[in-house]
Design an enzyme around this catalytic site. Sequence first.
Site, PDB file in Angstrom:
ATOM      1  N   SER A   1       0.847  -1.203   0.000  1.00  0.00           N
ATOM      2  CA  SER A   1       0.000   0.000   0.000  1.00  0.00           C
ATOM      3  C   SER A   1       0.873   1.240   0.000  1.00  0.00           C
ATOM      4  CB  SER A   1      -0.896   0.008   1.233  1.00  0.00           C
ATOM      5  OG  SER A   1      -1.336   1.331   1.479  1.00  0.00           O
TER       6      SER A   1
ATOM      7  N   HIS B   1      -1.170  -1.266  -4.295  1.00  0.00           N
ATOM      8  CA  HIS B   1      -2.452  -0.869  -3.695  1.00  0.00           C
ATOM      9  C   HIS B   1      -2.422   0.639  -3.472  1.00  0.00           C
ATOM     10  CE1 HIS B   1      -6.112  -1.757  -1.394  1.00  0.00           C
ATOM     11  NE2 HIS B   1      -5.693  -0.880  -0.496  1.00  0.00           N
TER      12      HIS B   1
ATOM     13  N   ASP C   1      -4.314   3.752  -2.153  1.00  0.00           N
ATOM     14  CA  ASP C   1      -5.376   4.158  -1.222  1.00  0.00           C
ATOM     15  C   ASP C   1      -5.770   5.608  -1.438  1.00  0.00           C
ATOM     16  OD1 ASP C   1      -5.994   1.920   0.554  1.00  0.00           O
ATOM     17  OD2 ASP C   1      -3.902   2.059   1.174  1.00  0.00           O
TER      18      ASP C   1
ATOM     19  N   MET D   1      -8.226   8.621  -0.113  1.00  0.00           N
ATOM     20  CA  MET D   1      -9.026   9.049   1.043  1.00  0.00           C
ATOM     21  C   MET D   1      -9.416  10.504   0.899  1.00  0.00           C
ATOM     22  SD  MET D   1      -6.703   7.355   3.988  1.00  0.00           S
ATOM     23  CE  MET D   1      -6.469   5.577   4.067  1.00  0.00           C
TER      24      MET D   1
ATOM     25  N   HIS E   1      -8.080   1.644  -4.286  1.00  0.00           N
ATOM     26  CA  HIS E   1      -9.059   1.466  -3.199  1.00  0.00           C
ATOM     27  C   HIS E   1      -9.650   2.835  -2.886  1.00  0.00           C
ATOM     28  CE1 HIS E   1      -9.623   0.309   1.351  1.00  0.00           C
ATOM     29  NE2 HIS E   1     -10.767   0.573   0.750  1.00  0.00           N
TER      30      HIS E   1
ATOM     31  N   MET F   1     -11.808   5.323  -0.969  1.00  0.00           N
ATOM     32  CA  MET F   1     -12.490   5.617   0.300  1.00  0.00           C
ATOM     33  C   MET F   1     -12.982   7.056   0.202  1.00  0.00           C
ATOM     34  SD  MET F   1      -9.681   3.690   2.685  1.00  0.00           S
ATOM     35  CE  MET F   1      -8.434   3.797   1.392  1.00  0.00           C
TER      36      MET F   1
ATOM     37  N   MET G   1     -11.834  -5.564   4.833  1.00  0.00           N
ATOM     38  CA  MET G   1     -11.033  -4.666   5.668  1.00  0.00           C
ATOM     39  C   MET G   1     -10.808  -5.327   7.022  1.00  0.00           C
ATOM     40  SD  MET G   1     -10.356  -1.975   3.865  1.00  0.00           S
ATOM     41  CE  MET G   1      -9.446  -1.185   5.192  1.00  0.00           C
TER      42      MET G   1
ATOM     43  N   ASP H   1      -7.026  -6.385   3.807  1.00  0.00           N
ATOM     44  CA  ASP H   1      -6.357  -5.081   3.888  1.00  0.00           C
ATOM     45  C   ASP H   1      -6.420  -4.554   5.322  1.00  0.00           C
ATOM     46  OD1 ASP H   1      -5.364  -2.512   3.479  1.00  0.00           O
ATOM     47  OD2 ASP H   1      -7.032  -1.844   2.217  1.00  0.00           O
ATOM     48  N   GLY H   2      -5.248  -4.397   5.920  1.00  0.00           N
ATOM     49  CA  GLY H   2      -5.154  -3.765   7.234  1.00  0.00           C
ATOM     50  C   GLY H   2      -4.442  -4.640   8.252  1.00  0.00           C
ATOM     51  N   GLY H   3      -3.291  -4.164   8.708  1.00  0.00           N
ATOM     52  CA  GLY H   3      -2.581  -4.878   9.773  1.00  0.00           C
ATOM     53  C   GLY H   3      -1.954  -6.188   9.350  1.00  0.00           C
TER      54      GLY H   3
ATOM     55  N   GLY I   1       0.980  -2.282   4.037  1.00  0.00           N
ATOM     56  CA  GLY I   1       1.573  -0.957   3.934  1.00  0.00           C
ATOM     57  C   GLY I   1       2.779  -0.839   4.839  1.00  0.00           C
ATOM     58  N   SER I   2       2.516  -0.627   6.121  1.00  0.00           N
ATOM     59  CA  SER I   2       3.620  -0.396   7.055  1.00  0.00           C
ATOM     60  C   SER I   2       4.556  -1.596   7.158  1.00  0.00           C
ATOM     61  CB  SER I   2       3.069  -0.006   8.429  1.00  0.00           C
ATOM     62  OG  SER I   2       2.056  -0.894   8.827  1.00  0.00           O
TER      63      SER I   2
HETATM   64  C1  DX5 Z   1      -6.500   1.684   5.376  1.00  0.00           C
HETATM   65  C2  DX5 Z   1      -5.966   1.351   4.018  1.00  0.00           C
HETATM   66  C3  DX5 Z   1      -4.914   0.327   4.003  1.00  0.00           C
HETATM   67  C4  DX5 Z   1      -3.645   0.712   4.744  1.00  0.00           C
HETATM   68  C5  DX5 Z   1      -2.996  -0.530   5.203  1.00  0.00           C
HETATM   69  O1  DX5 Z   1      -7.623   2.491   5.233  1.00  0.00           O
HETATM   70  O2  DX5 Z   1      -7.011   0.874   3.193  1.00  0.00           O
HETATM   71  O3  DX5 Z   1      -4.605  -0.083   2.680  1.00  0.00           O
HETATM   72  O4  DX5 Z   1      -2.760   1.447   3.969  1.00  0.00           O
HETATM   73  O5  DX5 Z   1      -1.899  -0.190   5.980  1.00  0.00           O
HETATM   74  P1  DX5 Z   1      -1.225  -1.231   6.981  1.00  0.00           P
HETATM   75  O6  DX5 Z   1      -0.758  -2.398   6.153  1.00  0.00           O
HETATM   76  O7  DX5 Z   1      -0.116  -0.441   7.572  1.00  0.00           O
HETATM   77  O8  DX5 Z   1      -2.271  -1.643   7.969  1.00  0.00           O
HETATM   78 ZN    ZN Z   2      -6.555   0.018   1.233  1.00  0.00          ZN
END
Ligand code: DX5
Ligand code: ZN
Length: 221
Positions: free
Chosen positions: A8, A33, A35, A37, A67, A69, A138, A176-178, A198-199
């Site tokens: 991400s 990916h 994102d 927002m 993605h 949002m 998610m 997606d997430g964590g 992502g992280s």
């Molecule tokens: C959150 C995003 C994710 C986010 C994931 O709203 O949709 O794609 O970047 O980041 P990590 O992998 O750090 O949870």
């Molecule tokens: Zn995402």
Amino acid sequence: MNYWIAPSILAADFSRLGDEIRAVLEAGADLIHFDVMDNHYVPNLSVGPLVLTALRDAGIDCTMDVHLMVKPVDRLIGDFLTSGADIISIHPESTEHLHRSLALIREGGARAGIVFNPATSIALLEEVIDLVDLVLIMSVNPGFGGQAFIASSLEKLRLARNVIDASGNEIRLEIDGGIKADNIADAARAGADTFVAGSAIFGSADYPATITTMRENLAAA
Ligand code: DX5
Ligand code: ZN
């Protein structure tokens, strides 16, 4: 199993975004990916279609998994189709007419994805199963990177996997997430085949080593 790893951009160094994307692709990422927002549907603001256009113009030709949002979403679907998105995923809460919005994505030549938040039931998946190419579960509340994985997402993955398999359609199941190297195999066993991180990737010192460890853990899942 043909697993896809999708870094991400949210956790990348935005001052060097093109180089960061090239680095994770070189390190073995399958797709990127992206994102988006809007500070309305989610309480954060990221990047828009101009940034995707700039990346395409700079020669980045990988699969772009966008993605969205944002709310309302329909006009931005058009913008991202023009910018070169390959996959566009939307939240049911972001449109008054989900069926129409999903159709817009496919009519524009991209693959369509539907996204389920942690508190959103996947009951409506069966209603749109013939309109989607990707289901995104998610495992955090959308809006921020770096949040903790919500364990109940594994059960939601299992439910979604059953609906997808029963349909017989070719549909990716993304989480997606964590997601990190130490829980990616749990998500795979619950039915995921596409993994956003992502992280865990951009926050690591060695992108190839991190992606290789993820792949090893997936292979053993
Ligand atoms: C959150 C995003 C994710 C986010 C994931 O709203 O949709 O794609 O970047 O980041 P990590 O992998 O750090 O949870
Ligand atoms: Zn995402």
